[in-house]
Design an enzyme around this catalytic site. Structure first.
Site, PDB file in Angstrom:
ATOM      1  CB  CYS A 166      -4.304  -0.142   5.829  1.00 17.58           C
ATOM      2  SG  CYS A 166      -2.889  -1.263   5.792  1.00 17.58           S
ATOM      3  CD  GLU A 175      -4.508  -5.857   2.166  1.00 19.71           C
ATOM      4  OE1 GLU A 175      -4.567  -4.651   2.480  1.00 19.71           O
ATOM      5  OE2 GLU A 175      -3.555  -6.601   2.486  1.00 19.71           O
ATOM      6  NE  ARG A 176     -11.513  -3.296  -0.775  1.00 21.55           N
ATOM      7  CZ  ARG A 176     -12.254  -2.341  -0.204  1.00 21.55           C
ATOM      8  NH1 ARG A 176     -13.523  -2.187  -0.548  1.00 21.55           N
ATOM      9  NH2 ARG A 176     -11.753  -1.566   0.736  1.00 21.55           N
ATOM     10  CG  HIS A 231     -12.227  -8.020   6.141  1.00 21.59           C
ATOM     11  ND1 HIS A 231     -10.982  -8.498   5.829  1.00 21.59           N
ATOM     12  CD2 HIS A 231     -12.065  -6.695   6.417  1.00 21.59           C
ATOM     13  CE1 HIS A 231     -10.090  -7.517   5.908  1.00 21.59           C
ATOM     14  NE2 HIS A 231     -10.725  -6.415   6.269  1.00 21.59           N
ATOM     15  N   GLY A 252      -7.843  -7.682   8.368  1.00 21.23           N
ATOM     16  CA  GLY A 252      -8.238  -9.081   8.221  1.00 21.23           C
ATOM     17  C   GLY A 252      -8.143  -9.831   9.538  1.00 21.23           C
ATOM     18  CD  GLN A 255      -1.999  -2.179   1.564  1.00 27.23           C
ATOM     19  OE1 GLN A 255      -1.104  -2.482   2.362  1.00 27.23           O
ATOM     20  NE2 GLN A 255      -2.822  -3.093   1.056  1.00 27.23           N
TER      21      GLN A 255
END
Length: 273
Positions: free
Chosen positions: A73, A203-204, A154, A215, A46
């Protein structure tokens, strides 16, 4: 013009952090994806951009490697808490698209109050109403997941052996299923003790990751809702363990490490906005 950055990680979930509080740094999906590229850019899971906040100590913007901006995040929140904690007496309030977070630095690591999880089908969001504690859906052998929003969406599958699931293949199928209009992060978990969970995450917008803080939070809360664990658990990801607690006020508290890998600069013209 050269733009400073800091490479950080939480359990191997790595970030390029740009401090744009004093000097604005334009970030578009194109620039974020270029910086995140591990072959031609700096490389990260990220891109994190810190900006002045309207009602907190800092605003944290989060971009996935595909250039999409996302809401939350957890691992990056710990990294930012470690970075800015000394400026704010060890406690930093962080504004995100998913809500405000509070990061605290102490002898046990960095703890982040991730807020109150949401379980309504329209808060995940799902395309239509259903029970989010035992969703009547399946993708091959992955069935009956729990859906949780902890600042981002999620689904959590409890399986006998998380290591045996081909998440690299099934993860993108589930992420892009029409059931999830905002796409979804996919968690595959195995209970390994009374209050211990092993977890793998697709992870998307990022794919398989060594660690995913949200998550871990979503999976712990899902286990607690199903009465599989107590209200404090250790979630072990490929990058290492996180401690997740769900307190008496329904706030989810995540505790774990963060670290700086290196610092540097990049030429703005090399990564046009």
């Amino acid at each position: 013009m050269h733009i400073p950055f800091r490479k950080m990680h939480g359990l191997g979930n790595d970030f390029v952090v740009i401090d744009a509080r004093a000097h604005p740094v334009p970030v578009t999906a194109r620039r974020a994806a270029a910086l995140a590229d591990r072959k031609t850019g700096i490389g990260c899971d990220q891109l994190i951009v810190l900006e002045p906040a309207t009602h907190a100590d800092v605003r944290m913007r989060i971009f996935n490697p595909d250039g999409g901006e996302v809401e939350a995040c957890g691992n990056a929140s710990r990294a930012v808490g470690m970075l800015l904690g000394p400026e704010h007496g060890g406690e930093t309030r962080i504004e995100t698209l998913g809500g405000d977070l509070v990061a605290r630095v102490d002898d046990h690591g960095i703890s982040v109050a991730m807020g109150v999880p949401r379980f309504g089908w329209d808060a995940i969001p799902l395309a239509y109403a259903m029970d989010t504690l035992a969703m009547p859906v399946a993708w091959e052998d992955l069935a009956d997941p729990v859906a949780v929003n902890v600042g981002n969406p999620h689904v959590v599958f409890f399986v006998p052996d998380a290591d045996a699931v081909d998440l690299a293949r099934l993860g993108p199928l589930i992420e892009h299923d029409p059931l999830f209009p905002a796409r979804v992060n996919v968690n595959v978990a195995t209970l390994t003790g009374p209050d211990a969970i092993t977890l793998h995450v697709w992870e998307r917008g990022a794919g398989l990751t060594r660690a995913c803080g949200t998550g871990a939070c979503a999976t712990a809360v899902a286990a607690m809702r199903r009465r599989l664990t107590g209200r404090r658990v250790t979630v072990t990801l490929p990058g290492g363990p996180l401690t997740i607690a769900w307190d008496a006020h329904d706030n989810v508290i995540m505790t774990g490490p963060a670290a700086t890998s290196f610092t540097g600069t990049f030429a703005a013209n090399d990564y046009p906005a």
